[in-house]
Design a protein around this motif. Structure first.
Motif, PDB file in Angstrom:
ATOM      1  N   VAL A 123      -5.667  -9.639   6.762  1.00 36.21           N
ATOM      2  CA  VAL A 123      -4.653  -9.000   5.899  1.00 36.21           C
ATOM      3  C   VAL A 123      -3.316  -9.734   5.913  1.00 36.21           C
ATOM      4  O   VAL A 123      -3.025 -10.536   6.799  1.00 36.21           O
ATOM      5  CB  VAL A 123      -4.406  -7.527   6.296  1.00 36.21           C
ATOM      6  N   LEU A 148       1.089  -2.736  -1.682  1.00 38.93           N
ATOM      7  CA  LEU A 148       1.367  -2.422  -0.276  1.00 38.93           C
ATOM      8  C   LEU A 148       1.558  -3.651   0.622  1.00 38.93           C
ATOM      9  O   LEU A 148       2.295  -3.603   1.593  1.00 38.93           O
ATOM     10  CB  LEU A 148       0.206  -1.613   0.295  1.00 38.93           C
ATOM     11  N   ARG A 166       9.346  10.287  13.289  1.00 43.32           N
ATOM     12  CA  ARG A 166      10.511  10.445  12.413  1.00 43.32           C
ATOM     13  C   ARG A 166      11.205  11.771  12.700  1.00 43.32           C
ATOM     14  O   ARG A 166      12.430  11.854  12.744  1.00 43.32           O
ATOM     15  CB  ARG A 166      10.086  10.400  10.941  1.00 43.32           C
ATOM     16  N   PRO A 204       1.335  -0.101  11.958  1.00 42.56           N
ATOM     17  CA  PRO A 204       0.809   1.186  11.496  1.00 42.56           C
ATOM     18  C   PRO A 204      -0.092   1.859  12.538  1.00 42.56           C
ATOM     19  O   PRO A 204      -0.743   1.174  13.320  1.00 42.56           O
ATOM     20  CB  PRO A 204       0.007   0.819  10.247  1.00 42.56           C
ATOM     21  N   ILE A 205      -0.093   3.180  12.504  1.00 38.27           N
ATOM     22  CA  ILE A 205      -0.903   3.969  13.450  1.00 38.27           C
ATOM     23  C   ILE A 205      -1.817   4.896  12.657  1.00 38.27           C
ATOM     24  O   ILE A 205      -1.367   5.591  11.743  1.00 38.27           O
ATOM     25  CB  ILE A 205       0.013   4.790  14.391  1.00 38.27           C
ATOM     26  N   LYS A 222       7.395  -1.231  14.539  1.00 40.70           N
ATOM     27  CA  LYS A 222       6.107  -0.588  14.815  1.00 40.70           C
ATOM     28  C   LYS A 222       5.036  -1.000  13.811  1.00 40.70           C
ATOM     29  O   LYS A 222       5.292  -1.041  12.605  1.00 40.70           O
ATOM     30  CB  LYS A 222       6.376   0.918  14.766  1.00 40.70           C
ATOM     31  N   TYR A 238      -5.766 -13.334   1.362  1.00 40.32           N
ATOM     32  CA  TYR A 238      -6.593 -13.078   0.170  1.00 40.32           C
ATOM     33  C   TYR A 238      -5.883 -12.256  -0.903  1.00 40.32           C
ATOM     34  O   TYR A 238      -6.109 -12.454  -2.098  1.00 40.32           O
ATOM     35  CB  TYR A 238      -7.886 -12.357   0.590  1.00 40.32           C
ATOM     36  N   GLU A 297       8.995  -0.420   9.899  1.00 39.82           N
ATOM     37  CA  GLU A 297       7.530  -0.480   9.769  1.00 39.82           C
ATOM     38  C   GLU A 297       7.152  -0.755   8.322  1.00 39.82           C
ATOM     39  O   GLU A 297       7.884  -0.423   7.396  1.00 39.82           O
ATOM     40  CB  GLU A 297       6.894   0.834  10.230  1.00 39.82           C
TER      41      GLU A 297
HETATM   42  P1  NAD Z   1      -3.951   1.608   4.292  1.00 41.85           P
HETATM   43  O1  NAD Z   1      -2.608   1.203   3.814  1.00 41.85           O
HETATM   44  O2  NAD Z   1      -4.222   1.451   5.740  1.00 41.85           O
HETATM   45  O3  NAD Z   1      -5.073   0.752   3.544  1.00 41.85           O
HETATM   46  C1  NAD Z   1      -5.425   0.903   2.182  1.00 41.85           C
HETATM   47  C2  NAD Z   1      -5.852  -0.451   1.625  1.00 41.85           C
HETATM   48  O4  NAD Z   1      -4.674  -1.205   1.345  1.00 41.85           O
HETATM   49  C3  NAD Z   1      -6.659  -1.322   2.578  1.00 41.85           C
HETATM   50  O5  NAD Z   1      -8.027  -1.055   2.547  1.00 41.85           O
HETATM   51  C4  NAD Z   1      -6.344  -2.710   2.059  1.00 41.85           C
HETATM   52  O6  NAD Z   1      -7.148  -3.003   0.965  1.00 41.85           O
HETATM   53  C5  NAD Z   1      -4.918  -2.581   1.592  1.00 41.85           C
HETATM   54  N1  NAD Z   1      -3.946  -3.041   2.604  1.00 41.85           N
HETATM   55  C6  NAD Z   1      -3.269  -2.309   3.507  1.00 41.85           C
HETATM   56  N2  NAD Z   1      -2.475  -3.089   4.250  1.00 41.85           N
HETATM   57  C7  NAD Z   1      -2.669  -4.357   3.811  1.00 41.85           C
HETATM   58  C8  NAD Z   1      -2.138  -5.620   4.183  1.00 41.85           C
HETATM   59  N3  NAD Z   1      -1.238  -5.750   5.174  1.00 41.85           N
HETATM   60  N4  NAD Z   1      -2.576  -6.709   3.521  1.00 41.85           N
HETATM   61  C9  NAD Z   1      -3.472  -6.621   2.545  1.00 41.85           C
HETATM   62  N5  NAD Z   1      -4.003  -5.464   2.125  1.00 41.85           N
HETATM   63  C10 NAD Z   1      -3.596  -4.326   2.757  1.00 41.85           C
HETATM   64  O7  NAD Z   1      -4.174   3.124   3.836  1.00 41.85           O
HETATM   65  P2  NAD Z   1      -5.257   4.199   4.292  1.00 41.85           P
HETATM   66  O8  NAD Z   1      -6.603   3.563   4.323  1.00 41.85           O
HETATM   67  O9  NAD Z   1      -5.006   5.370   3.437  1.00 41.85           O
HETATM   68  O10 NAD Z   1      -4.845   4.614   5.767  1.00 41.85           O
HETATM   69  C11 NAD Z   1      -5.482   4.143   6.968  1.00 41.85           C
HETATM   70  C12 NAD Z   1      -4.847   4.831   8.166  1.00 41.85           C
HETATM   71  O11 NAD Z   1      -3.474   4.442   8.259  1.00 41.85           O
HETATM   72  C13 NAD Z   1      -4.844   6.362   8.068  1.00 41.85           C
HETATM   73  O12 NAD Z   1      -5.179   6.903   9.319  1.00 41.85           O
HETATM   74  C14 NAD Z   1      -3.412   6.710   7.708  1.00 41.85           C
HETATM   75  O13 NAD Z   1      -3.036   7.970   8.183  1.00 41.85           O
HETATM   76  C15 NAD Z   1      -2.658   5.601   8.424  1.00 41.85           C
HETATM   77  N6  NAD Z   1      -1.314   5.320   7.855  1.00 41.85           N
HETATM   78  C16 NAD Z   1      -0.354   4.991   8.747  1.00 41.85           C
HETATM   79  C17 NAD Z   1       0.915   4.660   8.272  1.00 41.85           C
HETATM   80  C18 NAD Z   1       1.988   4.301   9.273  1.00 41.85           C
HETATM   81  O14 NAD Z   1       1.674   3.972  10.409  1.00 41.85           O
HETATM   82  N7  NAD Z   1       3.244   4.349   8.894  1.00 41.85           N
HETATM   83  C19 NAD Z   1       1.185   4.645   6.897  1.00 41.85           C
HETATM   84  C20 NAD Z   1       0.144   4.947   6.010  1.00 41.85           C
HETATM   85  C21 NAD Z   1      -1.111   5.284   6.499  1.00 41.85           C
END
Ligand code: NAD
Length: 364
Positions: A294, A263, A87, A70-71, A68, A335, A279
């Motif tokens: 990303v 991350l 979960r 992320p959502i 999956k 990047y 995931e």
């Molecule tokens: P996020 O992890 O989406 O992003 C935070 C920052 O981390 C980004 O702005 C970016 O700079 C960096 N980042 C994230 N993934 C990256 C990648 N693959 N490569 C490079 N840089 C990366 O966290 P957030 O902004 O707190 O959350 C955004 C949304 O995602 C929220 O709605 C949250 O609820 C959801 N979320 C979903 C999951 C999941 O699906 N399991 C987990 C965490 C957060």
């Protein structure tokens, strides 16, 4: 018919880009998998009126394995999180997060190889909460004050911390079985049993009992969570598999992701008796949606965990080595692997994925 059928949930934000990268890489290994695509989250809400359609749970229950993207958790919808709901509905009680150093990833540490096994269903995270100044909250405070002779202030909010023998038994057993299957030498149980005797104390007592069954096979020790944080920063190399209750697991898994570069490189798995969901640890990073920007690595490494889970060990290693080599060469990387975030030589999600696939094909 394919050897494996796997549920595929693209997610939203950067989800579809990174999930498709993982699917392309998994397919490139030649493993005989048919992906069954279903949608959950905001897109599903728009198309079906439900955030988590029953079809999604049915598909995972039937296929037993899912991957999956992320959502996004919609703000103010009354829904805690689709990820948490998945979960819970499937009782995916073990969250597994390997944290491994890959040369070429920018990090203060090298040679780290830790696995965090977090309990996913109990503890303060179970979501049993009582809001301040509500009738039920006041009643509960009165009851607790009477029963325990403690003094909880009337203007308190409450979060309940349930931890059970059965919940602890299964997560600690899971950690030991994981250690055996992955040829790991040690399991460390993390707790605050000196203070929370009836929850963390129970966790430690049960963990010790389970550990006895693995004596002479896998080493066992325990650490108090605050001390564990300090030790992970000072000498992470002496730890191996960590098993933790839900809240400490949440915090320590981010600490460990930080040790290996953040991350962008942190994969994850949620596993239970009824299925397994793979995931990345990161979220949907909406500001990068559709920008081909990303890192696909966390999602592709989640695919590596999925191949391991399907017992396709050889293909898992080929894919992991392909990822490691592309990162180490540093030529076709996004990047976040560069010294400067504005480095013009950084490539996009798709180009990094293409480079990994090319390596996979060379190794087959
Ligand atoms: P996020 O992890 O989406 O992003 C935070 C920052 O981390 C980004 O702005 C970016 O700079 C960096 N980042 C994230 N993934 C990256 C990648 N693959 N490569 C490079 N840089 C990366 O966290 P957030 O902004 O707190 O959350 C955004 C949304 O995602 C929220 O709605 C949250 O609820 C959801 N979320 C979903 C999951 C999941 O699906 N399991 C987990 C965490 C957060």
């Amino acid at each position: 018919m394919a050897k494996y059928k796997v549920t595929f949930i693209p997610g939203d934000g950067i989800g579809p880009e990174v999930a498709n990268s993982a699917r392309r890489c998994i397919k490139a290994t030649g493993v005989d998998i048919e992906f069954e695509e279903v949608i959950a989250g905001p897109e599903a809400l728009e198309k079906t009126g439900e955030l988590l359609p029953k079809l999604v749970l049915d598909s995972i229950t039937k296929n037993k394995t899912a991957i999956k993207g992320p959502i996004t958790t919609p703000v103010g919808s009354g829904f805690r999180s689709i990820n948490v709901a998945l979960r819970k509905s499937l009782d995916l009680y073990a969250c597994v997060r390997p944290c491994k150093s890959y040369p070429g990833v920018r990090s203060r540490y090298q040679n780290i190889d830790l696995v965090v096994v977090r309990e996913n269903t109990e503890d303060l995270y179970a979501g049993i909460e009582f809001e301040v100044n509500q009738k039920s909250t006041r009643e509960l405070i009165e009851k607790i004050n009477a029963l325990s002779k403690s003094v909880i202030r009337q203007d308190s909010g409450l979060s309940i911390k349930p931890m059970s023998i059965s919940g602890t038994e299964r997560i600690v057993k899971f950690a030991f079985e994981y250690a055996l299957a992955h040829k790991r030498r040690k399991v460390t149980a993390v707790h605050k049993a000196n203070i929370m005797k009836h929850t963390d104390g129970l966790f430690l007592k049960v963990a010790r009992e389970v550990a006895l069954k693995y004596e002479n096979k896998v080493e066992f020790e325990d650490r108090i969570v605050d001390n564990m944080c300090m030790q992970l920063v000072q000498k992470p190399e002496i730890y191996d598999v960590l098993v933790l209750p839900n809240l400490y697991g949440d915090i320590i898994s981010d600490l460990c992701a930080g040790l290996v570069g953040g991350l962008g490189v942190a994969p994850g798995a949620n596993i239970g008796e009824r299925g397994a969901l793979f995931e990345a640890t990161h979220g949907s990073a909406p500001k990068y949606k559709g920008k081909n920007k990303v890192s696909p690595v966390a999602m592709i490494l989640s695919g590596v965990l999925m191949l391991e889970h399907l017992k396709e060990e050889k293909l898992a290693r080929i894919l992991e080595q392909a990822v490691a080599e592309v990162i180490k060469e540093g030529k076709f990387v996004t990047y976040d692997f560069k010294e400067s975030r504005d480095d013009p030589t950084a490539v996009g999600t798709k180009e990094m994925t293409d480079a990994i696939i090319k390596k996979v094909k060379e190794k087959l």
